[in-house]
Write a protein that holds these residues in place. Structure first.
Motif, mmCIF file in Angstrom:
data_model
loop_
_atom_site.group_PDB
_atom_site.id
_atom_site.type_symbol
_atom_site.label_atom_id
_atom_site.label_comp_id
_atom_site.label_asym_id
_atom_site.label_seq_id
_atom_site.Cartn_x
_atom_site.Cartn_y
_atom_site.Cartn_z
ATOM 1 N N MET A 1 0.819 -1.202 0.000
ATOM 2 C CA MET A 1 0.000 0.000 0.000
ATOM 3 C C MET A 1 0.861 1.264 0.000
ATOM 4 N N ARG A 2 2.176 1.112 -0.130
ATOM 5 C CA ARG A 2 3.039 2.273 -0.110
ATOM 6 C C ARG A 2 2.819 3.119 -1.365
ATOM 7 N N ASN A 3 2.849 4.440 -1.178
ATOM 8 C CA ASN A 3 2.691 5.385 -2.282
ATOM 9 C C ASN A 3 1.354 5.251 -3.006
ATOM 10 N N GLN A 4 0.329 4.928 -2.244
ATOM 11 C CA GLN A 4 -1.025 4.995 -2.783
ATOM 12 C C GLN A 4 -1.971 5.356 -1.663
ATOM 13 N N ILE A 5 -3.167 5.772 -2.007
ATOM 14 C CA ILE A 5 -4.116 6.269 -1.010
ATOM 15 C C ILE A 5 -5.307 5.332 -0.850
ATOM 16 N N ALA A 6 -5.671 4.604 -1.885
ATOM 17 C CA ALA A 6 -6.821 3.707 -1.816
ATOM 18 C C ALA A 6 -6.685 2.755 -0.639
ATOM 19 N N ASN A 7 -7.762 2.652 0.143
ATOM 20 C CA ASN A 7 -7.865 1.733 1.286
ATOM 21 C C ASN A 7 -7.019 2.144 2.492
ATOM 22 N N LYS A 8 -6.430 3.315 2.461
ATOM 23 C CA LYS A 8 -5.769 3.817 3.665
ATOM 24 C C LYS A 8 -6.824 4.418 4.587
ATOM 25 N N VAL A 9 -6.701 4.180 5.879
ATOM 26 C CA VAL A 9 -7.619 4.747 6.866
ATOM 27 C C VAL A 9 -7.129 6.146 7.221
ATOM 28 N N VAL A 10 -7.951 7.142 6.915
ATOM 29 C CA VAL A 10 -7.569 8.543 7.111
ATOM 30 C C VAL A 10 -8.571 9.217 8.035
ATOM 31 N N VAL A 11 -8.094 9.735 9.154
ATOM 32 C CA VAL A 11 -8.924 10.489 10.093
ATOM 33 C C VAL A 11 -8.763 11.974 9.789
ATOM 34 N N ILE A 12 -9.871 12.702 9.674
ATOM 35 C CA ILE A 12 -9.839 14.140 9.413
ATOM 36 C C ILE A 12 -10.649 14.853 10.488
ATOM 37 N N THR A 13 -10.010 15.689 11.291
ATOM 38 C CA THR A 13 -10.756 16.505 12.249
ATOM 39 C C THR A 13 -11.159 17.816 11.572
ATOM 40 N N GLY A 14 -12.209 18.433 12.084
ATOM 41 C CA GLY A 14 -12.711 19.654 11.448
ATOM 42 C C GLY A 14 -13.149 19.408 10.020
#
Length: 326
Positions: A1-14
Motif C-alpha cells: 500500500m506504499r505510495n497509494q491512497i486507496a484503502n488507507k484509513v484517514v482520520v480528518i478533524t474539522g
C-alpha cells in the motif's frame, strides 16, 4: 500500500467545512477509508453521504477536539473499524478577533484549547497506534500564521506559533522511527467559512486579507503528503514568501500588519459582536468555500510573488547595509 491512497484509513478533524471538507472530497476520489470528525454530526452525515456517492467508505465520528478523552475514543473507533490508522489529519480550528483586553478571557482559552491543545491531543491519541504499526502519517494544517502574527488575533497567533514549536520538538523525539512522518502545512489565507464562523468582538465585519486561496490547495497538499511525506509544505506560493519576509524583518512585518488592520477597521462595515462557533457548532455556511473576495488569479499570484520577492531582497540588502555601517 506504499505510495497509494486507496484503502488507507484517514482520520480528518474539522471535516465539516473549509479545508477539512475539501480534503474529504479529495481523498474520497482516491477511495480512502475516511473517518470524519467534527462537532456537527448532522453536517458530517451529509458530507459522508456525498463521499459515499463518490465511491469510498466513510465512518462518521462526532468529536470535540478540546476533549482529550473524546480524541482517544476517536482513535479507538477508527482503529477498530479497519484494524489500523494510516493517516491522521489535524485540521479543526477556530478564530477569535478583537482587542486583547476587551475580548472575553474564555474566548482566548477556547482558541488555545482548540487550535493548540486539540492538535496536541490528536498526536497524543494516534501516536501509540503509529508506533505499534511501525508507520503512519500525521498531517497538521497549521497556517502561515505560525510565522506571521495576526494583530487582534493574539490567542490565534499564540496557538499557531506554539504548534510550530511543538511539532518541531515531536519530530526530534521521533528520530529513529523511519516509518512515522509528521507533515506541517503552512498555507496562506484560505477562502473558507471559518472567518464567518469566527468569534468577532471587533464590532466590524471581518474579511480575510488577500491573497486568498481556494481551500483545495490544502486538500492537494494533504494528498501529496500521503504519497510523498515531507516535513513541511507551503500550500499557495505566497506563504513561503511571507515566511521569508518575516525572517528578514519581523518587527517591520508586525507593524505593517497592525497598520493594515487598523486601517481596515476604520472603513469596515459595522457588525454585531458574536461568539461565533467558539463554544458550540453553528449550522450556517457549512461548505468548502466562504466566497470571500478577492480571489488570487494566476496573474495576481505572479505579481504578488515578484513583489514579495523584491521586497524580501530589498529588505535583505537594507539589513546587510545597516550591519556594514554599524
Amino acid at each position: 500500500m506504499r505510495n497509494q491512497i486507496a484503502n488507507k484509513v484517514v482520520v480528518i478533524t474539522g471535516a465539516s467545512s473549509g479545508a477539512g471538507r475539501a480534503t474529504a472530497f479529495e481523498l474520497a476520489e482516491e477511495k480512502a477509508f475516511l473517518v470524519l470528525a467534527s462537532r456537527n454530526e448532522q453536517v458530517l452525515e451529509e458530507l459522508a453521504e456525498e463521499c459515499r456517492k463518490i465511491g469510498c467508505e466513510v465512518l462518521v465520528a462526532p468529536t470535540d477536539v478540546t476533549d482529550n478523552t473524546a480524541m482517544h475514543r476517536l482513535a479507538v473507533k477508527a482503529f477498530e473499524w479497519k484494524g489500523r490508522i494510516d493517516v491522521w489529519v489535524n485540521n479543526a480550528g477556530v478564530l477569535a478577533a478583537g482587542t486583547f483586553e476587551e475580548m472575553p478571557w474564555e474566548a482566548h482559552q477556547k482558541v488555545i484549547n482548540t487550535n493548540l491543545l486539540g492538535y496536541m491531543s490528536g498526536a497524543h491519541a494516534v501516536l501509540p497506534y503509529f508506533k505499534r504499526q511501525g508507520e503512519g502519517i500525521l498531517i497538521n494544517n497549521i497556517s502561515i500564521g505560525a510565522y506571521v502574527s495576526v494583530p487582534y488575533g493574539g490567542a490565534y497567533t499564540a496557538s499557531k506559533f506554539a504548534l510550530r514549536g511543538f511539532f518541531e520538538s515531536l519530530k526530534g523525539e521521533l528520530t529513529g522511527w523511519s516509518g512515522i512522518h509528521i507533515v506541517d502545512l503552512f498555507p496562506a489565507f484560505l477562502d473558507t467559512p471559518g472567518i464567518q464562523h469566527a468569534g468577532n468582538y471587533t464590532g466590524k465585519v471581518l474579511k480575510p486579507s488577500p491573497p486568498v486561496y481556494d481551500p483545495r490547495i490544502v486538500a492537494h497538499s494533504v494528498k501529496s503528503s500521503i504519497l510523498y511525506p515531507k516535513s513541511t509544505r507551503y500550500p499557495g506560493g505566497a506563504s513561503l514568501l511571507f515566511k521569508i519576509g518575516h525572517s528578514l524583518a519581523p518587527e517591520w512585518m508586525s507593524k505593517m500588519t497592525g497598520l493594515l488592520m487598523k486601517g481596515y477597521f476604520k472603513v469596515a462595515d459595522p457588525a454585531e459582536k458574536t461568539d461565533g462557533n467558539l463554544f458550540q457548532s453553528v449550522d450556517f455556511s457549512m461548505s468548502t468555500n466562504g466566497n470571500s473576495r478577492p480571489r488570487l488569479t494566476p496573474h495576481g499570484r505572479r505579481m504578488l510573488g515578484l513583489g514579495l520577492a523584491g521586497a524580501a531582497i530589498g529588505l535583505g540588502l537594507y539589513m546587510l547595509s545597516g550591519k556594514r555601517n554599524a
